[in-house]
Design an enzyme around this catalytic site. Sequence first.
Site, mmCIF file in Angstrom:
data_model
loop_
_atom_site.group_PDB
_atom_site.id
_atom_site.type_symbol
_atom_site.label_atom_id
_atom_site.label_comp_id
_atom_site.label_asym_id
_atom_site.label_seq_id
_atom_site.Cartn_x
_atom_site.Cartn_y
_atom_site.Cartn_z
ATOM 1 N N ASP A 72 0.476 4.475 2.239
ATOM 2 C CA ASP A 72 0.069 4.801 1.659
ATOM 3 C C ASP A 72 -0.498 6.789 2.005
ATOM 4 O O ASP A 72 -0.535 6.946 0.927
ATOM 5 C CB ASP A 72 -1.069 4.624 1.211
ATOM 6 N N ARG B 161 8.035 8.697 -4.777
ATOM 7 C CA ARG B 161 6.901 9.342 -3.387
ATOM 8 C C ARG B 161 7.531 10.575 -2.946
ATOM 9 O O ARG B 161 6.949 11.633 -2.432
ATOM 10 C CB ARG B 161 5.678 8.493 -2.864
ATOM 11 N N LYS C 247 7.053 3.777 -5.993
ATOM 12 C CA LYS C 247 5.650 3.756 -6.206
ATOM 13 C C LYS C 247 5.119 3.607 -7.713
ATOM 14 O O LYS C 247 5.669 3.910 -8.657
ATOM 15 C CB LYS C 247 4.924 4.451 -4.752
ATOM 16 N N SER D 148 5.254 -6.351 2.890
ATOM 17 C CA SER D 148 4.533 -5.790 1.929
ATOM 18 C C SER D 148 2.940 -7.234 1.875
ATOM 19 O O SER D 148 3.087 -8.225 2.014
ATOM 20 C CB SER D 148 5.184 -6.265 0.560
ATOM 21 N N GLN E 140 1.343 -6.851 0.267
ATOM 22 C CA GLN E 140 0.213 -7.836 -1.363
ATOM 23 C C GLN E 140 1.666 -9.045 -1.766
ATOM 24 O O GLN E 140 0.179 -9.721 -1.445
ATOM 25 C CB GLN E 140 0.293 -6.639 -2.010
ATOM 26 N N SER F 23 -8.107 -1.701 -0.937
ATOM 27 C CA SER F 23 -7.774 -3.252 -0.701
ATOM 28 C C SER F 23 -8.328 -4.351 -0.817
ATOM 29 O O SER F 23 -8.088 -5.975 -0.930
ATOM 30 C CB SER F 23 -6.526 -2.876 1.047
ATOM 31 N N ARG G 251 7.427 -0.740 -12.362
ATOM 32 C CA ARG G 251 7.549 -1.291 -11.821
ATOM 33 C C ARG G 251 7.727 -2.747 -10.947
ATOM 34 O O ARG G 251 8.210 -3.365 -11.757
ATOM 35 C CB ARG G 251 5.995 -0.921 -10.310
ATOM 36 N N GLY H 181 -0.861 -2.290 -9.130
ATOM 37 C CA GLY H 181 -0.053 -2.818 -8.603
ATOM 38 C C GLY H 181 -0.078 -4.038 -7.845
ATOM 39 O O GLY H 181 0.328 -5.225 -8.082
ATOM 40 N N ARG I 235 -1.968 9.632 -5.621
ATOM 41 C CA ARG I 235 -1.948 10.251 -3.304
ATOM 42 C C ARG I 235 -0.924 11.946 -4.069
ATOM 43 O O ARG I 235 -1.673 12.006 -2.743
ATOM 44 C CB ARG I 235 -1.243 8.780 -3.176
#
Length: 433
Positions: free
Chosen positions: A319, A350, A346, A167, A169, A26, A124, A96, A392
């Site tokens: 995450d 997931r 994701k 979010s 992001q 990040s 996405r 992403g 992941r």
Amino acid sequence: MKVTSETLVRPARRIRGSVQLPGDKSISHRYAMLAGIAEGPSRLENYSTGADCASTLGCMRALGVSWQRNGNVIEIQGKGLALSEPTAPLDCGNSGSTMRMLSGIVAGQSFTSEMTGDESLSRRPMERVIKPLSAMGARIESQQGKPPLRITGGGLKPIDYKMPVASAQVKSCLLFAGLFADGETRVEESVRTRDHGEVALRAFGAQLERKSIGQGSEVRIRGGQRLHGIDARIPGDLSSAAFFLCAAALFPDSELTISNLLMNPTRARLLDILMQMGLRISVTQLEEINGELVGSLQVSGGTLKGATIAGADSAALIDEIPVLAAIAPFTEQGIEVRDAKELRVKESDRIKSVATNLRQMGAQVEEREDGLKIPGRQNLHGAELDSFGDHRIAMAFAVAALRAEGETQISGAEAAAISYPAFFETLEALAER
């Protein structure tokens, strides 16, 4: 352990040793972007080794920013706020993070950029950045809200925006775009998310105002501020540490040391949850570097109780949920995950990926629209599993396989290189048999 498309993981007796992790993803993304639009040089030590953060560097180079890599040090020569028009599409790869955050910077440029990615990224959703950036004055064409994006920027106006979905992001994207707007941009979130964007902006010399509102916060930034280059060591990636912490948690006599680790309060909820579940963690050598808390962990195994992850915790641990879910069968009371519908969009779905692999290993799992319920005190067996092309998922089930009976084969294990190329090699070095 040789990592191929079919990687074999054998059971272990415990985890023992010490590990120093690659730089936090990040922070690496945000530092590379801000260093590119800063004035003067930046030196970033321990930059993430993952393919996603390499995609960010590649995009910055395509926008006219020169940089060079010496070992794990990236030296970037900033261009200031005005970048160069790219001669080809900006390739975000599988990232992403790159596409969402960098779109805020290219929206402020007086040219058109096309942003593309691999097949997974092309599925996405990007509507969450398209809508507010369009409100600021950028013209954005997309494939029904999905990549590729064609962004014509310049002349942004400030926005007062309440994010419909929490979010970090999207928040960073809008704060970066706010640097190019004529006036003050305000971003409000109902649930507090990671604050790496705000911390990084301050490290590069930007002024912004932040205050808490209930469980969330608001951040204000005014346009036209000039950034300056920095010299920084990026702390170890806490999301990568999650896999080794959960591996240690599987065995009562594990002993693990993790040094130079990011301890940002908006990320450290994972440590609280694992300690509540019974993992013994002590923090040493805590210090603040460029606004980020960094420390070392001493970790000892114990008996794992269960946990419920819901509400703000689901956003904070988004995450880390896959690996927590992967070890859930080995806990006493099991783990329940709610309010985590975001996991469905994701790199893979997931929720479905975790449920599918756990069932392959013989576990009982209840899959829900927004989460999972996984009972505890289950015995798992080795199986043939799929990463679903998701880094992941590949790493989470390598951890679960350490406690299974028999060997586990993970197809598509090379996906781990997206965030942590040396993951399997490091895990193998720590596993005692």
